[in-house]
Scaffold this motif. Structure first.
Motif, PDB file in Angstrom:
ATOM      1  N   MET A 100     -18.614   4.420  -5.002  1.00  0.00           N
ATOM      2  CA  MET A 100     -18.598   3.978  -3.604  1.00  0.00           C
ATOM      3  C   MET A 100     -18.137   5.094  -2.669  1.00  0.00           C
ATOM      4  SD  MET A 100     -17.219   0.071  -3.984  1.00  0.00           S
ATOM      5  CE  MET A 100     -17.418  -0.367  -2.252  1.00  0.00           C
ATOM      6  N   SER A 101     -17.219   5.926  -3.134  1.00  0.00           N
ATOM      7  CA  SER A 101     -16.738   7.035  -2.310  1.00  0.00           C
ATOM      8  C   SER A 101     -17.856   8.013  -2.003  1.00  0.00           C
ATOM      9  CB  SER A 101     -15.591   7.758  -3.004  1.00  0.00           C
ATOM     10  OG  SER A 101     -14.457   6.923  -3.045  1.00  0.00           O
ATOM     11  N   LEU A 102     -18.782   8.156  -2.927  1.00  0.00           N
ATOM     12  CA  LEU A 102     -19.931   9.037  -2.715  1.00  0.00           C
ATOM     13  C   LEU A 102     -20.993   8.375  -1.838  1.00  0.00           C
ATOM     14  CD1 LEU A 102     -20.318  10.458  -6.338  1.00  0.00           C
ATOM     15  CD2 LEU A 102     -19.360  11.626  -4.341  1.00  0.00           C
ATOM     16  N   GLU A 103     -21.112   7.058  -1.941  1.00  0.00           N
ATOM     17  CA  GLU A 103     -22.171   6.324  -1.239  1.00  0.00           C
ATOM     18  C   GLU A 103     -21.812   5.945   0.197  1.00  0.00           C
ATOM     19  OE1 GLU A 103     -22.667   2.942  -3.776  1.00  0.00           O
ATOM     20  OE2 GLU A 103     -23.546   4.132  -5.396  1.00  0.00           O
ATOM     21  N   ILE A 104     -20.540   5.687   0.464  1.00  0.00           N
ATOM     22  CA  ILE A 104     -20.139   5.151   1.771  1.00  0.00           C
ATOM     23  C   ILE A 104     -19.345   6.207   2.541  1.00  0.00           C
ATOM     24  CG2 ILE A 104     -18.828   3.364   2.985  1.00  0.00           C
ATOM     25  CD1 ILE A 104     -19.337   1.518   0.590  1.00  0.00           C
ATOM     26  N   GLU A 105     -19.979   6.736   3.572  1.00  0.00           N
ATOM     27  CA  GLU A 105     -19.301   7.706   4.428  1.00  0.00           C
ATOM     28  C   GLU A 105     -18.216   6.968   5.212  1.00  0.00           C
ATOM     29  OE1 GLU A 105     -20.464  10.731   8.019  1.00  0.00           O
ATOM     30  OE2 GLU A 105     -22.009  10.162   6.580  1.00  0.00           O
ATOM     31  N   GLY A 106     -17.069   7.580   5.345  1.00  0.00           N
ATOM     32  CA  GLY A 106     -15.988   6.958   6.114  1.00  0.00           C
ATOM     33  C   GLY A 106     -15.113   6.022   5.303  1.00  0.00           C
ATOM     34  N   LEU A 107     -15.277   6.008   3.981  1.00  0.00           N
ATOM     35  CA  LEU A 107     -14.460   5.159   3.108  1.00  0.00           C
ATOM     36  C   LEU A 107     -13.320   5.992   2.532  1.00  0.00           C
ATOM     37  CD1 LEU A 107     -13.854   2.572   1.459  1.00  0.00           C
ATOM     38  CD2 LEU A 107     -15.535   3.392  -0.232  1.00  0.00           C
ATOM     39  N   SER A 108     -12.099   5.459   2.612  1.00  0.00           N
ATOM     40  CA  SER A 108     -10.954   6.144   2.019  1.00  0.00           C
ATOM     41  C   SER A 108     -10.041   5.131   1.336  1.00  0.00           C
ATOM     42  CB  SER A 108     -10.179   6.934   3.081  1.00  0.00           C
ATOM     43  OG  SER A 108      -9.663   6.074   4.067  1.00  0.00           O
ATOM     44  N   PHE A 109      -9.210   5.658   0.442  1.00  0.00           N
ATOM     45  CA  PHE A 109      -8.281   4.834  -0.326  1.00  0.00           C
ATOM     46  C   PHE A 109      -6.877   5.401  -0.160  1.00  0.00           C
ATOM     47  CE2 PHE A 109     -12.395   4.249  -2.191  1.00  0.00           C
ATOM     48  CZ  PHE A 109     -12.442   2.899  -2.485  1.00  0.00           C
ATOM     49  N   ALA A 110      -5.936   4.547   0.229  1.00  0.00           N
ATOM     50  CA  ALA A 110      -4.556   4.963   0.463  1.00  0.00           C
ATOM     51  C   ALA A 110      -3.626   4.293  -0.547  1.00  0.00           C
ATOM     52  CB  ALA A 110      -4.133   4.597   1.881  1.00  0.00           C
ATOM     53  N   ALA A 111      -2.849   5.115  -1.228  1.00  0.00           N
ATOM     54  CA  ALA A 111      -1.865   4.633  -2.200  1.00  0.00           C
ATOM     55  C   ALA A 111      -0.475   4.736  -1.574  1.00  0.00           C
ATOM     56  CB  ALA A 111      -1.931   5.474  -3.473  1.00  0.00           C
ATOM     57  N   CYS A 112       0.319   3.703  -1.736  1.00  0.00           N
ATOM     58  CA  CYS A 112       1.669   3.659  -1.183  1.00  0.00           C
ATOM     59  C   CYS A 112       2.577   4.691  -1.861  1.00  0.00           C
ATOM     60  CB  CYS A 112       2.245   2.259  -1.368  1.00  0.00           C
ATOM     61  SG  CYS A 112       3.964   2.100  -0.859  1.00  0.00           S
ATOM     62  N   GLY A 113       3.177   5.552  -1.058  1.00  0.00           N
ATOM     63  CA  GLY A 113       4.091   6.554  -1.586  1.00  0.00           C
ATOM     64  C   GLY A 113       5.346   5.957  -2.190  1.00  0.00           C
ATOM     65  N   ASN A 114       5.843   4.866  -1.609  1.00  0.00           N
ATOM     66  CA  ASN A 114       7.021   4.201  -2.171  1.00  0.00           C
ATOM     67  C   ASN A 114       6.738   3.683  -3.575  1.00  0.00           C
ATOM     68  OD1 ASN A 114       8.609   4.564   0.135  1.00  0.00           O
ATOM     69  ND2 ASN A 114       7.872   2.670   1.061  1.00  0.00           N
ATOM     70  N   THR A 115       5.602   3.019  -3.737  1.00  0.00           N
ATOM     71  CA  THR A 115       5.227   2.493  -5.051  1.00  0.00           C
ATOM     72  C   THR A 115       4.993   3.639  -6.021  1.00  0.00           C
ATOM     73  OG1 THR A 115       4.200   0.569  -3.990  1.00  0.00           O
ATOM     74  CG2 THR A 115       3.621   0.979  -6.287  1.00  0.00           C
ATOM     75  N   HIS A 116       4.338   4.689  -5.558  1.00  0.00           N
ATOM     76  CA  HIS A 116       4.066   5.846  -6.419  1.00  0.00           C
ATOM     77  C   HIS A 116       5.373   6.455  -6.934  1.00  0.00           C
ATOM     78  CE1 HIS A 116       2.197  10.058  -7.018  1.00  0.00           C
ATOM     79  NE2 HIS A 116       1.889   9.297  -8.044  1.00  0.00           N
ATOM     80  N   ARG A 117       6.330   6.624  -6.041  1.00  0.00           N
ATOM     81  CA  ARG A 117       7.623   7.193  -6.427  1.00  0.00           C
ATOM     82  C   ARG A 117       8.320   6.306  -7.465  1.00  0.00           C
ATOM     83  NH1 ARG A 117       9.910   6.622  -2.111  1.00  0.00           N
ATOM     84  NH2 ARG A 117      11.496   5.096  -2.617  1.00  0.00           N
ATOM     85  N   LYS A 118       8.365   5.006  -7.206  1.00  0.00           N
ATOM     86  CA  LYS A 118       9.044   4.084  -8.131  1.00  0.00           C
ATOM     87  C   LYS A 118       8.356   4.029  -9.487  1.00  0.00           C
ATOM     88  CE  LYS A 118      11.022   1.283  -4.470  1.00  0.00           C
ATOM     89  NZ  LYS A 118      10.978   0.027  -3.739  1.00  0.00           N
ATOM     90  N   MET A 119       7.015   3.992  -9.482  1.00  0.00           N
ATOM     91  CA  MET A 119       6.283   3.961 -10.755  1.00  0.00           C
ATOM     92  C   MET A 119       6.477   5.264 -11.522  1.00  0.00           C
ATOM     93  SD  MET A 119       2.700   1.970 -10.018  1.00  0.00           S
ATOM     94  CE  MET A 119       2.169   2.069 -11.711  1.00  0.00           C
ATOM     95  N   SER A 120       6.511   6.378 -10.823  1.00  0.00           N
ATOM     96  CA  SER A 120       6.709   7.686 -11.463  1.00  0.00           C
ATOM     97  C   SER A 120       8.102   7.788 -12.060  1.00  0.00           C
ATOM     98  CB  SER A 120       6.472   8.808 -10.446  1.00  0.00           C
ATOM     99  OG  SER A 120       5.115   8.820 -10.024  1.00  0.00           O
ATOM    100  N   GLU A 121       9.109   7.303 -11.324  1.00  0.00           N
ATOM    101  CA  GLU A 121      10.484   7.309 -11.853  1.00  0.00           C
ATOM    102  C   GLU A 121      10.577   6.468 -13.118  1.00  0.00           C
ATOM    103  OE1 GLU A 121      12.894   5.922  -8.588  1.00  0.00           O
ATOM    104  OE2 GLU A 121      12.690   7.814  -7.488  1.00  0.00           O
ATOM    105  N   LYS A 122       9.960   5.307 -13.086  1.00  0.00           N
ATOM    106  CA  LYS A 122       9.995   4.407 -14.243  1.00  0.00           C
ATOM    107  C   LYS A 122       9.277   5.022 -15.447  1.00  0.00           C
ATOM    108  CE  LYS A 122       9.042  -0.348 -15.606  1.00  0.00           C
ATOM    109  NZ  LYS A 122       8.526  -1.656 -15.200  1.00  0.00           N
ATOM    110  N   ALA A 123       8.156   5.716 -15.183  1.00  0.00           N
ATOM    111  CA  ALA A 123       7.375   6.337 -16.260  1.00  0.00           C
ATOM    112  C   ALA A 123       8.001   7.629 -16.763  1.00  0.00           C
ATOM    113  CB  ALA A 123       5.953   6.606 -15.777  1.00  0.00           C
TER     114      ALA A 123
END
Length: 147
Positions: free
Chosen positions: A91-114
């Motif tokens: 979909m990222s290749l097919e749809i111009e103007g499409l983006s995906f945002a990941a929460c930095g807070n969640t990323h930090r917490k998941m990384s700490e846990k892992a």
């Protein structure tokens, strides 16, 4: 009637070129919210993205779409874990103007846990906070959709 319309347009500070269309394609800004680690919800969100984009394209319009993930929905963008990684890539290749945002807070917490930095899909960008990003997008006039 034509003169009345032209006069009204001039009064508004606009001009009408001969044969110009009244309205050119619009750009629609839409924010999709995913906070559930459920492949069905993730696929529904992606179906909504595809359907909205297809509809507006058929109207001669364009879209700017951002899918924002946080909490359990963050898994949608985790490399090697996302049940919809292939769809996101396509979909990222097919749809111009499409983006995906990941929460930095969640990323930090998941990384700490892992015990290591959790890898994300190449299509994902990190924002400081998923909730704050949704607020910002709505303040910028984005339509809000939660599948």
């Amino acid at each position: 009637m034509k003169h009345l319309i032209t006069a009204a347009a001039l009064a508004l500070g606009t001009t009408l070129a001969a044969g110009a269309a009244w309205a050119e394609g619009q750009t629609h800004h839409i924010a999709f919210h995913v906070n559930q680690n459920d492949p069905q919800v993730m696929n529904m969100a992606l179906n909504n993205v595809a359907n909205v984009n297809k509809y507006y394209q058929s109207q001669g319009d364009t879209t700017v779409i951002e899918v924002v993930t946080y909490g359990p929905g963050f898994n949608m963008l985790v490399a090697g874990k996302s049940p919809v990684a292939d769809r996101i890539s396509a979909m990222s290749l097919e749809i111009e103007g499409l983006s995906f945002a990941a929460c930095g807070n969640t990323h930090r917490k998941m990384s700490e846990k892992a015990g290591h930095k959790v890898a994300l899909l190449d299509e994902a960008g990190v924002v400081p906070s998923g909730v704050v990003r949704l607020v910002e997008l709505q303040q910028q006039g984005y339509a809000y959709v939660r599948p």
